[in-house]
Design a protein around this motif. Structure first.
Motif, PDB file in Angstrom:
ATOM      1  N   LEU A  97      57.696  37.121 140.856  1.00  0.00           N
ATOM      2  CA  LEU A  97      58.774  37.634 141.692  1.00  0.00           C
ATOM      3  C   LEU A  97      59.420  38.850 141.043  1.00  0.00           C
ATOM      4  CD1 LEU A  97      60.331  34.117 142.295  1.00  0.00           C
ATOM      5  CD2 LEU A  97      59.187  35.463 144.065  1.00  0.00           C
ATOM      6  N   ARG A  98      59.716  39.849 141.864  1.00  0.00           N
ATOM      7  CA  ARG A  98      60.449  41.020 141.397  1.00  0.00           C
ATOM      8  C   ARG A  98      61.598  41.262 142.371  1.00  0.00           C
ATOM      9  NH1 ARG A  98      62.346  43.944 137.247  1.00  0.00           N
ATOM     10  NH2 ARG A  98      62.248  46.217 137.586  1.00  0.00           N
ATOM     11  N   GLY A  99      62.751  40.687 142.057  1.00  0.00           N
ATOM     12  CA  GLY A  99      63.921  40.881 142.897  1.00  0.00           C
ATOM     13  C   GLY A  99      64.606  42.191 142.592  1.00  0.00           C
ATOM     14  N   GLY A 100      65.489  42.615 143.503  1.00  0.00           N
ATOM     15  CA  GLY A 100      66.231  43.842 143.296  1.00  0.00           C
ATOM     16  C   GLY A 100      67.219  43.715 142.152  1.00  0.00           C
ATOM     17  N   SER A 101      67.516  44.825 141.505  1.00  0.00           N
ATOM     18  CA  SER A 101      68.441  44.813 140.372  1.00  0.00           C
ATOM     19  C   SER A 101      69.822  44.350 140.784  1.00  0.00           C
ATOM     20  CB  SER A 101      68.525  46.210 139.753  1.00  0.00           C
ATOM     21  OG  SER A 101      68.956  47.164 140.716  1.00  0.00           O
ATOM     22  N   GLU A 102      70.198  44.604 142.039  1.00  0.00           N
ATOM     23  CA  GLU A 102      71.527  44.214 142.500  1.00  0.00           C
ATOM     24  C   GLU A 102      71.692  42.698 142.586  1.00  0.00           C
ATOM     25  OE1 GLU A 102      68.777  44.481 145.906  1.00  0.00           O
ATOM     26  OE2 GLU A 102      69.278  45.849 144.274  1.00  0.00           O
ATOM     27  N   ALA A 103      70.575  41.954 142.634  1.00  0.00           N
ATOM     28  CA  ALA A 103      70.637  40.499 142.751  1.00  0.00           C
ATOM     29  C   ALA A 103      70.022  39.802 141.540  1.00  0.00           C
ATOM     30  CB  ALA A 103      69.921  40.046 144.030  1.00  0.00           C
ATOM     31  N   MET A 104      69.852  40.507 140.436  1.00  0.00           N
ATOM     32  CA  MET A 104      69.079  39.960 139.327  1.00  0.00           C
ATOM     33  C   MET A 104      69.741  38.749 138.685  1.00  0.00           C
ATOM     34  SD  MET A 104      66.239  39.987 137.866  1.00  0.00           S
ATOM     35  CE  MET A 104      65.474  41.498 138.433  1.00  0.00           C
ATOM     36  N   ASP A 105      71.058  38.759 138.533  1.00  0.00           N
ATOM     37  CA  ASP A 105      71.721  37.585 137.948  1.00  0.00           C
ATOM     38  C   ASP A 105      71.476  36.349 138.804  1.00  0.00           C
ATOM     39  OD1 ASP A 105      72.661  38.788 135.690  1.00  0.00           O
ATOM     40  OD2 ASP A 105      74.755  38.893 136.303  1.00  0.00           O
ATOM     41  N   SER A 106      71.620  36.496 140.117  1.00  0.00           N
ATOM     42  CA  SER A 106      71.392  35.371 141.028  1.00  0.00           C
ATOM     43  C   SER A 106      69.947  34.896 140.932  1.00  0.00           C
ATOM     44  CB  SER A 106      71.700  35.788 142.475  1.00  0.00           C
ATOM     45  OG  SER A 106      73.008  36.266 142.609  1.00  0.00           O
ATOM     46  N   SER A 107      69.013  35.825 140.992  1.00  0.00           N
ATOM     47  CA  SER A 107      67.595  35.454 140.952  1.00  0.00           C
ATOM     48  C   SER A 107      67.233  34.787 139.634  1.00  0.00           C
ATOM     49  CB  SER A 107      66.728  36.700 141.162  1.00  0.00           C
ATOM     50  OG  SER A 107      66.924  37.240 142.445  1.00  0.00           O
ATOM     51  N   ARG A 108      67.816  35.269 138.547  1.00  0.00           N
ATOM     52  CA  ARG A 108      67.515  34.715 137.233  1.00  0.00           C
ATOM     53  C   ARG A 108      67.905  33.236 137.163  1.00  0.00           C
ATOM     54  NH1 ARG A 108      70.476  38.122 134.479  1.00  0.00           N
ATOM     55  NH2 ARG A 108      68.833  39.700 134.294  1.00  0.00           N
ATOM     56  N   VAL A 109      69.096  32.897 137.647  1.00  0.00           N
ATOM     57  CA  VAL A 109      69.556  31.507 137.597  1.00  0.00           C
ATOM     58  C   VAL A 109      68.761  30.637 138.568  1.00  0.00           C
ATOM     59  CG1 VAL A 109      71.545  29.995 137.967  1.00  0.00           C
ATOM     60  CG2 VAL A 109      71.860  32.216 136.857  1.00  0.00           C
ATOM     61  N   ILE A 110      68.462  31.179 139.747  1.00  0.00           N
ATOM     62  CA  ILE A 110      67.674  30.418 140.727  1.00  0.00           C
ATOM     63  C   ILE A 110      66.291  30.103 140.179  1.00  0.00           C
ATOM     64  CG2 ILE A 110      66.540  30.552 142.983  1.00  0.00           C
ATOM     65  CD1 ILE A 110      69.004  32.205 143.920  1.00  0.00           C
ATOM     66  N   VAL A 111      65.620  31.109 139.616  1.00  0.00           N
ATOM     67  CA  VAL A 111      64.269  30.896 139.088  1.00  0.00           C
ATOM     68  C   VAL A 111      64.283  29.929 137.921  1.00  0.00           C
ATOM     69  CG1 VAL A 111      62.356  32.023 137.871  1.00  0.00           C
ATOM     70  CG2 VAL A 111      63.308  33.054 139.928  1.00  0.00           C
ATOM     71  N   SER A 112      65.288  30.018 137.073  1.00  0.00           N
ATOM     72  CA  SER A 112      65.394  29.079 135.956  1.00  0.00           C
ATOM     73  C   SER A 112      65.464  27.640 136.460  1.00  0.00           C
ATOM     74  CB  SER A 112      66.628  29.417 135.115  1.00  0.00           C
ATOM     75  OG  SER A 112      66.793  28.477 134.072  1.00  0.00           O
ATOM     76  N   ALA A 113      66.257  27.416 137.498  1.00  0.00           N
ATOM     77  CA  ALA A 113      66.368  26.071 138.076  1.00  0.00           C
ATOM     78  C   ALA A 113      65.046  25.622 138.684  1.00  0.00           C
ATOM     79  CB  ALA A 113      67.480  26.050 139.126  1.00  0.00           C
ATOM     80  N   LEU A 114      64.361  26.522 139.371  1.00  0.00           N
ATOM     81  CA  LEU A 114      63.097  26.174 140.017  1.00  0.00           C
ATOM     82  C   LEU A 114      62.012  25.868 138.991  1.00  0.00           C
ATOM     83  CD1 LEU A 114      62.987  28.821 142.904  1.00  0.00           C
ATOM     84  CD2 LEU A 114      63.844  26.471 142.979  1.00  0.00           C
TER      85      LEU A 114
END
Length: 419
Positions: free
Chosen positions: A149-166
């Protein structure tokens, strides 16, 4: 940076390829166990996800992110719950892997079966919406694919925590952590490196025209384009006036930041005098800025003049272009010129006209007497979607788990040789 990103991606690609081999052989029960654990992990980490999203929102506001993009970026408790429910809905879908598409015995007595198999390793580049992180990971896992996954920089904090949980959930279910990976390296160089990663079987970009342009210029692996949404609604001369206002309002204002929201309203000249004032007043009441051609502004003066670029712009905002046309053929020509092949709708009571529109419009989804906002994997019974494909090879329209598969042939013989 490009070298660092390439080295990091090389290792990610190897992990993904190894994980894909395991995932391709995983049972439906094992994959569904992992998916249910992923949904539970999102709920368990809800506070962490919302806190990270708050940081992204503050950063977006400080960096002047537009309202439409901020709306896409924002998470709430309900949206996190919706993400979890979406994963559970994917778990409940039939497993496509191993399904027989067709089977037959040929004249040589060979038993030939065409069966569904995973694509392998999928790269997904997307902007703003952190819910895409969860949806995409779930769809790829259910269809037996590893994903980078390569999310946008504007949402990186959110994506980082979501992916960690997944990842935590996938590991707890006994599947490799490399099934889901997030490219967490800043800069366009890292995104470009992903477009060139040999270990990818397919790349799927989800974003605006800038991203699509970059993919066309730099991508060296197969890709499936998901579309810009310059979507039209055409009000025909025979349209039911009572139907026009609610459909137009829904298509434009229910979620203007969505790719299936209407961007241009076309109205037949005979319908315009009786329909346009009511439609336009309702749109203005909902905060929509109207940009019309000369004929539209003669009927409803509270419009800005439309420029040529308005007809081809996906505003993703409360801005709508309005044009009066002389015929169905003129409406079809306008859609062919400016449409992006996403979703198009006609409002009419004329059966022949409706069928002509359905047949002639070249788009992934074509509607009669309905809002374009329905173009969605969940609405079409596919569960969550990875995007709306506007291309014609392999998949078109909402892409669910079946569209994330390929096929292979299994042939069983009893000693046959070809003569």
């Amino acid at each position: 940076m490009i070298m660092d990103a390439s080295l990091i991606l090389h290792e990610m690609g190897k992990r993904a390829r190894a994980s894909a081999a395991v995932l391709a052989q995983a049972s439906s029960a094992k994959k569904n166990e992992a998916l249910r654990a992923m949904a539970a992990a999102l709920r368990a980490h809800k506070d962490d996800i919302l806190e990270a999203n708050g940081r992204d929102m503050r950063g977006g506001e400080e960096n002047g992110l537009g309202q439409a993009m901020l709306e896409r970026l924002k998470l709430t408790e309900q949206r996190v719950e919706d993400m979890a429910v979406g994963i559970e809905e994917v778990a409940a879908l039939p497993d496509p892997i191993g399904q027989t598409v067709r089977g037959y015995v040929n004249s040589d007595g060979l038993e030939i079966a065409q069966v569904r198999v995973p694509l392998g390793v999928i790269g997904v580049i997307y902007e703003s919406r952190p819910n895409v992180t969860a949806d995409t990971a779930a769809l790829c896992l259910k269809s037996g694919n590893a994903v980078i996954l390569r999310g946008g920089s504007e949402a990186m904090d959110s994506s980082r925590v979501i992916v960690s949980a997944l990842i935590e959930a996938v590991s707890s279910a006994g599947l490799p952590e490399g099934c889901i990976q997030l490219l967490d390296v800043p800069g366009h160089e890292a995104t470009t490196a992903l477009m060139r990663l040999d270990d990818l079987d397919v790349l799927i970009p989800r974003g605006g025209r800038g991203l699509k342009k970059a993919v066309r210029e730099h991508c060296t692996v197969p890709c499936i384009m998901t579309g810009d949404g310059v979507c039209h609604t055409y009000i025909a001369a025979s349209a039911d006036p009572q139907m026009c206002v609610p459909i137009v309002i829904n298509a434009k204002t229910q979620r203007p930041s969505a790719c299936n929201a209407m961007e241009t309203l076309l109205i037949h000249k005979d319908a315009a005098p009786k329909v346009l004032p009511a439609v336009a007043n309702a749109l203005v009441a909902h905060g929509v800025e109207l940009r019309g051609d000369a004929a539209a502004r003669e009927i409803f003066a509270d419009m800005e003049p439309a420029a040529d670029e308005d007809w081809g712009t996906e505003h993703l905002d409360l801005i709508l272009s309005v044009k009066i046309v002389n015929s169905l053929d003129e409406a079809l020509a306008h859609i062919a010129r400016w449409g992006t092949g996403h979703s198009e709708s006609i409002l009419t009571t004329d059966y022949a006209e409706a069928e002509k529109f359905l047949d002639r419009v070249d788009a992934a989804a074509v509607y009669v007497n309905a809002s374009t906002r329905f173009t969605d994997g969940g609405v079409f019974g596919l569960g969550a979607e990875i995007g709306i494909s506007t291309q014609k090879l392999h998949a078109r329209g909402p892409m669910g788990i079946e569209q994330l598969t390929s096929t292979k042939y299994k042939i069983r013989g009893s000693g046959q040789i070809r003569r």
